[in-house]
Design a protein around this motif. Sequence first.
Motif, PDB file in Angstrom:
ATOM      1  N   GLY A 323       0.792  -1.221   0.000  1.00 37.10           N
ATOM      2  CA  GLY A 323       0.000   0.000   0.000  1.00 37.10           C
ATOM      3  C   GLY A 323       0.824   1.270   0.000  1.00 37.10           C
ATOM      4  N   PHE A 324       2.140   1.135   0.179  1.00 34.19           N
ATOM      5  CA  PHE A 324       2.994   2.324   0.199  1.00 34.19           C
ATOM      6  C   PHE A 324       3.251   2.790  -1.232  1.00 34.19           C
ATOM      7  N   GLY A 325       3.365   4.099  -1.423  1.00 31.47           N
ATOM      8  CA  GLY A 325       3.601   4.653  -2.751  1.00 31.47           C
ATOM      9  C   GLY A 325       5.016   5.183  -2.914  1.00 31.47           C
ATOM     10  N   LEU A 326       5.829   4.463  -3.661  1.00 28.39           N
ATOM     11  CA  LEU A 326       7.170   4.948  -3.989  1.00 28.39           C
ATOM     12  C   LEU A 326       7.094   6.333  -4.607  1.00 28.39           C
ATOM     13  N   HIS A 327       7.986   7.234  -4.180  1.00 26.70           N
ATOM     14  CA  HIS A 327       8.079   8.530  -4.840  1.00 26.70           C
ATOM     15  C   HIS A 327       9.413   9.188  -4.519  1.00 26.70           C
ATOM     16  N   LEU A 328       9.761  10.121  -5.363  1.00 26.51           N
ATOM     17  CA  LEU A 328      10.983  10.903  -5.200  1.00 26.51           C
ATOM     18  C   LEU A 328      10.626  12.282  -4.678  1.00 26.51           C
ATOM     19  N   GLN A 329      11.393  12.761  -3.709  1.00 33.96           N
ATOM     20  CA  GLN A 329      11.304  14.151  -3.271  1.00 33.96           C
ATOM     21  C   GLN A 329      12.600  14.833  -3.701  1.00 33.96           C
ATOM     22  N   LEU A 330      12.470  15.865  -4.527  1.00 35.76           N
ATOM     23  CA  LEU A 330      13.615  16.615  -5.042  1.00 35.76           C
ATOM     24  C   LEU A 330      13.442  18.075  -4.650  1.00 35.76           C
ATOM     25  N   PHE A 331      14.433  18.638  -3.960  1.00 33.18           N
ATOM     26  CA  PHE A 331      14.315  20.036  -3.570  1.00 33.18           C
ATOM     27  C   PHE A 331      15.694  20.693  -3.505  1.00 33.18           C
ATOM     28  N   THR A 332      15.688  21.999  -3.707  1.00 29.96           N
ATOM     29  CA  THR A 332      16.903  22.791  -3.571  1.00 29.96           C
ATOM     30  C   THR A 332      16.779  23.693  -2.350  1.00 29.96           C
ATOM     31  N   THR A 333      17.907  24.026  -1.757  1.00 27.43           N
ATOM     32  CA  THR A 333      17.927  24.929  -0.608  1.00 27.43           C
ATOM     33  C   THR A 333      17.956  26.393  -1.048  1.00 27.43           C
ATOM     34  N   LYS A 334      17.987  26.649  -2.343  1.00 23.13           N
ATOM     35  CA  LYS A 334      17.974  28.033  -2.824  1.00 23.13           C
ATOM     36  C   LYS A 334      16.535  28.545  -2.940  1.00 23.13           C
ATOM     37  N   ARG A 335      16.334  29.810  -2.550  1.00 21.55           N
ATOM     38  CA  ARG A 335      15.031  30.435  -2.718  1.00 21.55           C
ATOM     39  C   ARG A 335      15.086  31.569  -3.728  1.00 21.55           C
ATOM     40  N   ALA A 336      16.295  32.036  -4.031  1.00 22.93           N
ATOM     41  CA  ALA A 336      16.501  33.081  -5.033  1.00 22.93           C
ATOM     42  C   ALA A 336      17.994  33.112  -5.351  1.00 22.93           C
ATOM     43  N   HIS A 337      18.353  33.883  -6.366  1.00 25.55           N
ATOM     44  CA  HIS A 337      19.756  33.997  -6.725  1.00 25.55           C
ATOM     45  C   HIS A 337      20.559  34.504  -5.530  1.00 25.55           C
TER      46      HIS A 337
END
Length: 381
Positions: A323-337
Amino acid sequence: MLTSQVWRSTGRLADGREVIYFDETPDSGRSAATDLRPLDAFSSGSELRHDPLLDEWVVLAAHRQNRTFLPPADQCPLDPTRGDRRTEIPADDYDVAVFENRFPSLATTAAPVPAPGDPDDPALALRPGVGRCEVVCFTSDHSASFADLTPRRARTVIEAWADRTAELNAMPEIAHVYPFENRGEEIGVTLHHPHGQIYGYPFAPPRITRMREAARRHRERTGCNLFDDVVAAERKAARRVVVEGEHWTAFVPAAARWPYEVQLFPQHRVPDLPSLDDAQRAELAAVYLDLLRAFDGLFEGPVPYISAWNQSPVDASGAPDPGFGLHLQLFTTKRAHRKLKYLAGSESGMAAWINDIAPEDAAQRLRTALNEGRERNGDAL
């Protein structure tokens, strides 16, 4: 041989650790390469300590203070061994290589800990830091990144992730397998060679435990699968969808914690990477490269990111929760240049997240960056 595309072979390092090669051509002979370094026998001093207020395990791995830290490019231990320059990978070249971490947070050879119930330290509840930590080298090219890989090589990495997940799941001491990649010194990377890691935990990590509990409550309340319902809702809304292929959907979650964060789900739910079929794996290679390049396109250059695979834990027999759903979490620590998202008082102190960018705006910017990258490369999903 794993599939028609990837051949696997195994060797040993000088201190007894395992090194595994995933090759795109048969009979490479790389596993026969000898590690000539004078290394002492491998051992680990990790232990687990229990936090009763949160009912969570914390890993103590003081020996990691001595791990290699930002060496010069010509001394990187993840490069192939060539001439007198001896590294963690004895072969003089490789496609994808995996080896047991020399400085692991968890290891099958973890040192024993004192018996519980010390009357002089009643607050201390501990157990051995048993588990497994592996390093995954995506390419022998020191100056590359995952986003630079061909779809063929990305597929080889996916096969390596799936193979290692299946093998680690079968180990009785491991309850959950976590493949991930850290990129950028802002994240805490200590080696610049393109690589990721795989942790085999002896427990289900807090994020996975909370997710399973939320899924249980949702099933009891609605009779439906939480992962399926989340994906269906995001696809119906469409506002935050970044990529929608035949087999995969990527979207910025409606309650995104990070300014730029994407979750990538297969449209047909599976519990873990080994459960993906051939068509899902093939499209994943292309979609994942698209997403990484889109993240770089946000700020016109390499961005720091964490790429985290959320997989099902396994039971005592090594079987995942269907019942578990495999998924990827992708994120960056940047919020702006030139600006980072710091986990300050609210996030670090209370685990209460405050986001600086509306998820709908983040999704639009990611779609624009992705489409511009495809146009430059002449690609289409």
